[in-house]
Design an enzyme around this catalytic site. Structure first.
Site, PDB file in Angstrom:
ATOM      1  N   TYR A 131      58.210  16.033   4.587  1.00  0.00           N
ATOM      2  CA  TYR A 131      57.470  15.901   3.319  1.00  0.00           C
ATOM      3  C   TYR A 131      58.146  14.861   2.422  1.00  0.00           C
ATOM      4  CZ  TYR A 131      56.048  17.191  -1.468  1.00  0.00           C
ATOM      5  OH  TYR A 131      55.610  17.147  -2.768  1.00  0.00           O
TER       6      TYR A 131
HETATM    7  N1  LIG Z   1      54.810  22.533  -5.148  1.00  0.00           N
HETATM    8  C1  LIG Z   1      55.842  21.951  -5.716  1.00  0.00           C
HETATM    9  O1  LIG Z   1      56.803  22.607  -6.148  1.00  0.00           O
HETATM   10  C2  LIG Z   1      55.843  20.441  -5.862  1.00  0.00           C
HETATM   11  C3  LIG Z   1      56.965  19.821  -6.373  1.00  0.00           C
HETATM   12  C4  LIG Z   1      56.926  18.424  -6.574  1.00  0.00           C
HETATM   13  C5  LIG Z   1      55.786  17.707  -6.262  1.00  0.00           C
HETATM   14  N2  LIG Z   1      54.702  18.346  -5.732  1.00  0.00           N
HETATM   15  C6  LIG Z   1      53.513  17.537  -5.467  1.00  0.00           C
HETATM   16  O2  LIG Z   1      52.576  17.752  -6.506  1.00  0.00           O
HETATM   17  C7  LIG Z   1      51.258  17.649  -5.942  1.00  0.00           C
HETATM   18  C8  LIG Z   1      50.258  18.330  -6.829  1.00  0.00           C
HETATM   19  O3  LIG Z   1      50.616  19.691  -6.965  1.00  0.00           O
HETATM   20  P1  LIG Z   1      49.500  20.824  -7.195  1.00  0.00           P
HETATM   21  O4  LIG Z   1      50.193  22.139  -7.184  1.00  0.00           O
HETATM   22  O5  LIG Z   1      48.619  20.443  -8.308  1.00  0.00           O
HETATM   23  O6  LIG Z   1      48.672  20.666  -5.815  1.00  0.00           O
HETATM   24  P2  LIG Z   1      47.542  21.588  -5.198  1.00  0.00           P
HETATM   25  O7  LIG Z   1      47.006  22.563  -6.203  1.00  0.00           O
HETATM   26  O8  LIG Z   1      48.045  22.110  -3.877  1.00  0.00           O
HETATM   27  O9  LIG Z   1      46.387  20.507  -4.928  1.00  0.00           O
HETATM   28  C9  LIG Z   1      46.420  19.616  -3.892  1.00  0.00           C
HETATM   29  C10 LIG Z   1      44.980  19.207  -3.642  1.00  0.00           C
HETATM   30  O10 LIG Z   1      44.948  18.246  -2.572  1.00  0.00           O
HETATM   31  C11 LIG Z   1      43.755  18.470  -1.880  1.00  0.00           C
HETATM   32  N3  LIG Z   1      43.707  17.922  -0.535  1.00  0.00           N
HETATM   33  C12 LIG Z   1      44.386  18.336   0.579  1.00  0.00           C
HETATM   34  N4  LIG Z   1      44.021  17.616   1.631  1.00  0.00           N
HETATM   35  C13 LIG Z   1      43.086  16.722   1.202  1.00  0.00           C
HETATM   36  C14 LIG Z   1      42.323  15.712   1.834  1.00  0.00           C
HETATM   37  N5  LIG Z   1      42.426  15.468   3.139  1.00  0.00           N
HETATM   38  N6  LIG Z   1      41.463  14.975   1.080  1.00  0.00           N
HETATM   39  C15 LIG Z   1      41.335  15.200  -0.250  1.00  0.00           C
HETATM   40  N7  LIG Z   1      42.020  16.163  -0.906  1.00  0.00           N
HETATM   41  C16 LIG Z   1      42.876  16.913  -0.175  1.00  0.00           C
HETATM   42  C17 LIG Z   1      43.612  19.979  -1.821  1.00  0.00           C
HETATM   43  O11 LIG Z   1      42.275  20.317  -1.555  1.00  0.00           O
HETATM   44  P3  LIG Z   1      41.855  21.603  -0.652  1.00  0.00           P
HETATM   45  O12 LIG Z   1      41.760  22.745  -1.604  1.00  0.00           O
HETATM   46  O13 LIG Z   1      40.563  21.182  -0.073  1.00  0.00           O
HETATM   47  O14 LIG Z   1      42.959  21.785   0.364  1.00  0.00           O
HETATM   48  C18 LIG Z   1      44.072  20.373  -3.221  1.00  0.00           C
HETATM   49  O15 LIG Z   1      42.989  20.479  -4.109  1.00  0.00           O
HETATM   50  C19 LIG Z   1      51.436  18.311  -4.584  1.00  0.00           C
HETATM   51  O16 LIG Z   1      50.450  17.927  -3.691  1.00  0.00           O
HETATM   52  C20 LIG Z   1      52.843  17.934  -4.153  1.00  0.00           C
HETATM   53  O17 LIG Z   1      52.876  16.842  -3.265  1.00  0.00           O
HETATM   54  C21 LIG Z   1      54.712  19.685  -5.530  1.00  0.00           C
END
Ligand SMILES: NC(=O)c1ccc[n+]([C@@H]2O[C@H](COP(=O)([O-])OP(=O)(O)OC[C@H]3O[C@@H](n4cnc5c(N)ncnc54)[C@H](OP(=O)(O)O)[C@@H]3O)[C@@H](O)[C@H]2O)c1
Length: 216
Positions: A131
């Site tokens: 990742y």
């Molecule tokens: N979790 C952590 O602690 C953390 C820390 C640092 C950075 N981040 C980054 O922050 C980002 C945003 O966080 P968040 O919690 O707001 O994310 P999230 O709620 O998991 O949202 C990610 C979105 O990406 C969409 N997605 C996945 N595959 C896709 C595809 N092929 N085409 C189009 N859309 C797609 C998902 O849609 P579906 O519902 O259809 O799957 C979901 O709506 C994360 O993705 C991560 O990389 C996370």
């Protein structure tokens, strides 16, 4: 402003999209699941079906066409394996870069991750290592794209209420930050041209967001 958010139904994306829509900006949310259209309509966001892993380049260009800024807030998510870190976290972000370039969209905000500055070497760190390497690759591709980028690298995300107070900078430790504060940072960056070509970590802290941005 006309803004397209990739991963439009994600948690950060919806927090940001709702705020922008409430301010009368035109917000598009790129989603892959038609069941999410209703939620975005309720948020005041125009849903656009675009599966970033499977769409061909023309479909991604059509999805963002005419926007003034794109935001990559999509992600394969915690349950996904190494393959989707490549296809989504790296490949999806790169497709969005190419689409922005093709359509003449200059501004690109990236939700990256703390740790992407120094990912483990290939083969190390299991899926989380994959990742971080994917996020690092996406950040590098954006920084080399010629687009007006801002790369925000948040610490571990929480669903807590916004605090409006953060710590921004380079090489910060892993401290949590609410998604709502990350959305507020992205919102501020969108309207502050001096954040163009910046990359910084973002964690919970003591400084009001605008002050923290001004001090960077
Ligand atoms: N979790 C952590 O602690 C953390 C820390 C640092 C950075 N981040 C980054 O922050 C980002 C945003 O966080 P968040 O919690 O707001 O994310 P999230 O709620 O998991 O949202 C990610 C979105 O990406 C969409 N997605 C996945 N595959 C896709 C595809 N092929 N085409 C189009 N859309 C797609 C998902 O849609 P579906 O519902 O259809 O799957 C979901 O709506 C994360 O993705 C991560 O990389 C996370």
């Amino acid at each position: 402003m006309e803004v397209a958010i990739a991963g439009g139904h994600g948690k950060i994306a919806r927090l940001l999209g709702r705020q922008l829509a409430a301010e009368d900006h035109d917000v598009r949310g790129l989603i892959r699941n038609p069941d999410h259209e209703r939620d975005l309509h309720a948020d005041g966001i125009e849903p656009v079906l675009c599966d970033l892993e499977n769409a061909d380049p023309r479909e991604v260009i059509a999805a963002v066409s005419g926007a003034e800024a794109v935001i990559f807030a999509a992600g394969a998510g915690p349950g996904s394996g190494a393959e989707r870190k490549q296809s989504m976290d790296l490949g999806g972000a790169v497709k969005l870069i190419a689409a922005a370039q093709a359509d003449g969209i200059r501004r690109y905000l990236m939700v990256s991750s703390i740790g992407a500055a120094h990912p483990p070497p290939p083969g190390e760190g299991e899926v989380f290592g994959e990742y971080l390497r994917a996020k690092a690759g996406a950040d590098r591709a954006l920084a080399e794209s010629g687009l007006e980028y801002t790369i925000v690298r948040p610490g571990p995300l929480t669903d807590g209420p916004p605090t409006g107070r953060v710590q921004l900078g380079a090489e910060l430790g892993r401290r949590e930050i609410p998604r709502a504060d990350v959305a507020a940072i992205l919102h501020a960056c969108l309207f502050q041209p001096h954040t163009v070509d910046w990359t910084f970590d973002a964690i919970g802290g003591e400084h009001p967001i605008d002050e923290a941005l001004a001090a960077l």
